[in-house]
Design a protein around this motif. Structure first.
Motif, PDB file in Angstrom:
ATOM      1  N   MET A 189       0.707  -1.097   0.130  1.00  0.00           N
ATOM      2  CA  MET A 189       0.118   0.083   0.002  1.00  0.00           C
ATOM      3  C   MET A 189       0.859   1.187   0.142  1.00  0.00           C
ATOM      4  O   MET A 189       1.880   1.464   0.749  1.00  0.00           O
ATOM      5  N   THR A 190       0.521   2.180  -0.798  1.00  0.00           N
ATOM      6  CA  THR A 190       1.233   3.538  -0.880  1.00  0.00           C
ATOM      7  C   THR A 190       0.863   4.374   0.488  1.00  0.00           C
ATOM      8  O   THR A 190      -0.178   4.425   0.736  1.00  0.00           O
ATOM      9  N   LYS A 191       1.851   4.924   1.011  1.00  0.00           N
ATOM     10  CA  LYS A 191       1.523   5.688   2.109  1.00  0.00           C
ATOM     11  C   LYS A 191       1.078   7.061   1.859  1.00  0.00           C
ATOM     12  O   LYS A 191       1.513   7.550   0.639  1.00  0.00           O
ATOM     13  N   LEU A 192       0.132   7.454   2.763  1.00  0.00           N
ATOM     14  CA  LEU A 192      -0.338   9.018   2.759  1.00  0.00           C
ATOM     15  C   LEU A 192       0.284   9.749   3.755  1.00  0.00           C
ATOM     16  O   LEU A 192       0.213   9.701   4.905  1.00  0.00           O
ATOM     17  N   SER A 193       1.279  10.754   3.133  1.00  0.00           N
ATOM     18  CA  SER A 193       1.452  11.775   4.156  1.00  0.00           C
ATOM     19  C   SER A 193       0.979  12.964   3.895  1.00  0.00           C
ATOM     20  O   SER A 193       0.888  13.523   2.710  1.00  0.00           O
ATOM     21  N   VAL A 194       0.275  13.473   4.953  1.00  0.00           N
ATOM     22  CA  VAL A 194      -0.566  14.954   4.829  1.00  0.00           C
ATOM     23  C   VAL A 194       0.291  16.021   5.073  1.00  0.00           C
ATOM     24  O   VAL A 194       1.099  16.248   6.118  1.00  0.00           O
ATOM     25  N   ASN A 195       0.226  16.927   3.920  1.00  0.00           N
ATOM     26  CA  ASN A 195       1.119  18.222   4.063  1.00  0.00           C
ATOM     27  C   ASN A 195       0.249  19.194   4.891  1.00  0.00           C
ATOM     28  O   ASN A 195      -0.981  19.502   4.370  1.00  0.00           O
ATOM     29  N   ILE A 196       0.719  19.757   5.872  1.00  0.00           N
ATOM     30  CA  ILE A 196      -0.283  20.662   6.832  1.00  0.00           C
ATOM     31  C   ILE A 196       0.118  22.101   6.770  1.00  0.00           C
ATOM     32  O   ILE A 196      -0.259  22.928   7.462  1.00  0.00           O
ATOM     33  N   ASN A 197       1.004  22.552   5.636  1.00  0.00           N
ATOM     34  CA  ASN A 197       1.233  23.919   5.420  1.00  0.00           C
ATOM     35  C   ASN A 197       0.062  24.761   5.385  1.00  0.00           C
ATOM     36  O   ASN A 197       0.159  25.859   6.006  1.00  0.00           O
ATOM     37  N   LYS A 198      -0.864  24.251   4.654  1.00  0.00           N
ATOM     38  CA  LYS A 198      -2.272  25.236   4.651  1.00  0.00           C
ATOM     39  C   LYS A 198      -2.995  25.492   6.117  1.00  0.00           C
ATOM     40  O   LYS A 198      -3.513  26.555   6.145  1.00  0.00           O
ATOM     41  N   ILE A 199      -2.805  24.410   6.811  1.00  0.00           N
ATOM     42  CA  ILE A 199      -3.190  24.595   8.194  1.00  0.00           C
ATOM     43  C   ILE A 199      -2.495  25.643   8.867  1.00  0.00           C
ATOM     44  O   ILE A 199      -3.225  26.564   9.565  1.00  0.00           O
ATOM     45  N   ALA A 200      -1.091  25.816   8.759  1.00  0.00           N
ATOM     46  CA  ALA A 200      -0.352  26.771   9.305  1.00  0.00           C
ATOM     47  C   ALA A 200      -0.789  28.094   8.495  1.00  0.00           C
ATOM     48  O   ALA A 200      -0.697  29.322   9.366  1.00  0.00           O
ATOM     49  N   THR A 201      -1.045  28.371   7.217  1.00  0.00           N
ATOM     50  CA  THR A 201      -1.364  29.569   6.562  1.00  0.00           C
ATOM     51  C   THR A 201      -2.769  30.118   7.116  1.00  0.00           C
ATOM     52  O   THR A 201      -2.868  31.259   7.348  1.00  0.00           O
ATOM     53  N   LEU A 202      -3.492  29.339   7.269  1.00  0.00           N
ATOM     54  CA  LEU A 202      -4.980  29.545   8.196  1.00  0.00           C
ATOM     55  C   LEU A 202      -4.424  30.297   9.274  1.00  0.00           C
ATOM     56  O   LEU A 202      -5.194  31.435   9.688  1.00  0.00           O
TER      57      LEU A 202
END
Length: 237
Positions: A1-14
């Protein structure tokens, strides 16, 4: 299974748009892991317009999956990564004023520079990945740098796929096959979404990890974060 890494930059932008600490990036990272994400990605930039350098330190003890830090290996960035020691560092050649990453490395032109940077990270036990365009020559160039992995830059794929051009996948497939033959791990990221992720994954042999931020956060506004994370996980099976 391909791993999902969530980029959280947009949370910091908000968060930064109003000051204070809402939404809290550390809590968000803890939540997406609890919902099933296998990694957390951040991309601190010199002007700290989204992820701040302090966030990098604050996240370290809370990311118990894979911690992936992306960025241009200027001295300040390298010092940060060497101190924090994430699971993986992804080298991206973005200019200081770039809104978002917009090109992969020329691994041939910058071979010597990349070798020096990669050797230093690997000597400190940090897995390395190079952000590259889907070009066979660049994959061969990446191999010569000693990197562990490549990250295929998928903006062109996402754009053309949205226009109905499924043949755009061919150079990505060819690059993944070559990378696997050369012993390089394959990651991918940029503009991947719920609309295109399954098609992309199904045509990329040996795809180890995708890093998704902007689309995932936008989709979560309508569908909810936990639901969206699980939708991605199902499509990546």
């Amino acid at each position: 299974m391909t791993k999902l890494s969530v980029n959280i930059n947009k949370i910091a932008t908000l968060r930064n748009s109003r000051g204070g600490d809402l939404p809290n990036v550390v809590q968000f990272a803890k939540d997406v892991q609890r919902f099933g994400a296998e990694g957390v990605t951040i991309h601190p930039r010199p002007d700290e317009r989204h992820i701040r350098y302090q966030d990098v330190y604050d996240l370290k003890p809370e990311v118990y999956t894979e911690y992936n830090i992306e960025g241009n290996p200027i001295k300040k960035f390298m010092d940060l990564v060497l101190e924090v020691k994430p699971t993986q560092v992804t080298l991206v050649p973005d200019a200081d004023d770039a809104i978002t990453s917009n090109a992969g490395w020329d691994t041939i032109k910058h071979k010597d520079f990349l070798i020096d940077v990669i050797n230093e990270f690997k000597a400190n036990g940090i897995r390395t990945s190079i952000f590259v365009d889907p070009d066979l020559n660049q994959i061969e160039g990446a191999k010569a740098t000693g990197t562990d992995r490549i990250e295929l830059y998928t903006e062109a794929f996402a754009h053309q796929f949205s226009l109905g051009n499924s043949d755009i996948i061919k150079p990505y497939t060819e690059c993944a096959i070559l990378a696997e033959r050369l012993g390089l791990g394959v990651n991918a990221g940029h503009d991947l979404s719920l609309e295109n992720i399954k098609f992309f994954k199904d045509h990329i042999p040996g795809l180890l990890e995708v890093s998704i931020g902007h689309a995932l956060i936008a989709e979560s506004l309508y569908l909810g974060i936990e639901n969206v994370v699980n939708l991605y996980l199902n499509k990546l099976k």
